[in-house]
Motif scaffolding. Structure first.
Motif, PDB file in Angstrom:
ATOM      1  N   TRP A 232       0.823  -1.223   0.000  1.00  0.00           N
ATOM      2  CA  TRP A 232       0.000   0.000   0.000  1.00  0.00           C
ATOM      3  C   TRP A 232       0.847   1.259   0.000  1.00  0.00           C
ATOM      4  CZ3 TRP A 232      -3.889  -1.566  -2.148  1.00  0.00           C
ATOM      5  CH2 TRP A 232      -4.624  -2.671  -1.751  1.00  0.00           C
ATOM      6  N   GLN A 233       2.083   1.208   0.499  1.00  0.00           N
ATOM      7  CA  GLN A 233       2.964   2.377   0.410  1.00  0.00           C
ATOM      8  C   GLN A 233       3.345   2.661  -1.040  1.00  0.00           C
ATOM      9  OE1 GLN A 233       3.700  -0.098   2.740  1.00  0.00           O
ATOM     10  NE2 GLN A 233       2.949   1.010   4.510  1.00  0.00           N
ATOM     11  N   GLN A 234       3.246   1.643  -1.893  1.00  0.00           N
ATOM     12  CA  GLN A 234       3.576   1.816  -3.304  1.00  0.00           C
ATOM     13  C   GLN A 234       2.507   2.613  -4.047  1.00  0.00           C
ATOM     14  OE1 GLN A 234       4.014  -2.359  -4.118  1.00  0.00           O
ATOM     15  NE2 GLN A 234       6.231  -2.209  -4.187  1.00  0.00           N
ATOM     16  N   GLU A 235       1.381   2.889  -3.392  1.00  0.00           N
ATOM     17  CA  GLU A 235       0.327   3.649  -4.068  1.00  0.00           C
ATOM     18  C   GLU A 235       0.798   5.047  -4.429  1.00  0.00           C
ATOM     19  OE1 GLU A 235      -3.641   3.696  -2.657  1.00  0.00           O
ATOM     20  OE2 GLU A 235      -3.676   1.544  -2.308  1.00  0.00           O
ATOM     21  N   GLN A 236       1.910   5.482  -3.848  1.00  0.00           N
ATOM     22  CA  GLN A 236       2.461   6.788  -4.196  1.00  0.00           C
ATOM     23  C   GLN A 236       3.209   6.724  -5.525  1.00  0.00           C
ATOM     24  OE1 GLN A 236       1.471   9.295  -2.281  1.00  0.00           O
ATOM     25  NE2 GLN A 236       0.439   7.691  -1.123  1.00  0.00           N
ATOM     26  N   GLN A 237       3.405   5.508  -6.026  1.00  0.00           N
ATOM     27  CA  GLN A 237       4.102   5.301  -7.288  1.00  0.00           C
ATOM     28  C   GLN A 237       3.150   4.658  -8.286  1.00  0.00           C
ATOM     29  OE1 GLN A 237       7.270   2.969  -5.290  1.00  0.00           O
ATOM     30  NE2 GLN A 237       8.641   4.277  -6.476  1.00  0.00           N
ATOM     31  N   THR A 238       3.438   4.865  -9.557  1.00  0.00           N
ATOM     32  CA  THR A 238       2.619   4.232 -10.589  1.00  0.00           C
ATOM     33  C   THR A 238       3.101   2.797 -10.814  1.00  0.00           C
ATOM     34  OG1 THR A 238       4.063   4.924 -12.396  1.00  0.00           O
ATOM     35  CG2 THR A 238       2.273   6.441 -11.762  1.00  0.00           C
TER      36      THR A 238
ATOM     37  N   GLU B  78       6.444   2.812 -12.576  1.00  0.00           N
ATOM     38  CA  GLU B  78       7.603   3.060 -11.715  1.00  0.00           C
ATOM     39  C   GLU B  78       8.000   1.802 -10.939  1.00  0.00           C
ATOM     40  OE1 GLU B  78       7.065   7.806 -10.756  1.00  0.00           O
ATOM     41  OE2 GLU B  78       5.764   6.367  -9.721  1.00  0.00           O
TER      42      GLU B  78
ATOM     43  N   LEU C  88      -4.823   6.683 -11.540  1.00  0.00           N
ATOM     44  CA  LEU C  88      -4.555   7.812 -10.654  1.00  0.00           C
ATOM     45  C   LEU C  88      -4.924   9.113 -11.357  1.00  0.00           C
ATOM     46  CD1 LEU C  88      -1.113   6.568  -9.310  1.00  0.00           C
ATOM     47  CD2 LEU C  88      -3.367   6.312  -8.250  1.00  0.00           C
TER      48      LEU C  88
END
Length: 111
Positions: free
Chosen positions: A26-32, A35, A68
């Motif tokens: 879920w921390q990866q949601e800041q990345q596409t 990426e 996104l």
């Protein structure tokens, strides 16, 4: 009085041609998705950063994505643009595993 019900959503697994690549964090949601795939050394062509939308178009074998930002390129029902999405559920992409940092396959040591 009933207690509140907690609903947990399973973290999606991203597959490349049926081979598991990673458990989406879920921390990866800041990345596409693009990426994350690039960080795992997945060979995927993209010109997104050069202004050519649609270059990273990828066939989705199974699963779905959440955008996104709304993609500019037109897509078929079985395609996604990894540059602007994240997995919505388990996702199997039609991308080769060649060169990718794939997790080790564990074999039964007693076989």
């Amino acid at each position: 009085m009933s207690s509140p019900t907690l609903i947990f959503k399973k973290r999606p697994i991203v597959y490349l041609q049926g081979e598991p690549l990673l458990l989406w964090n879920w921390q990866q949601e800041q990345q596409t998705l693009l990426e994350i795939l690039e960080s795992k050394h997945v060979r995927i062509f993209s010109e997104c950063r050069s202004g050519f939308c649609g270059a990273c178009r990828t066939k989705v074998r199974q699963g779905s994505v959440k955008y996104l930002i709304e993609p500019l390129a037109e897509l078929a029902a079985d395609e996604c643009l990894p540059c602007c999405c994240i997995p919505n559920e388990d996702l199997d992409l039609d991308i080769t595993t060649e060169g990718a940092d794939m997790p080790p396959v564990y074999q039964d040591k007693y076989a």
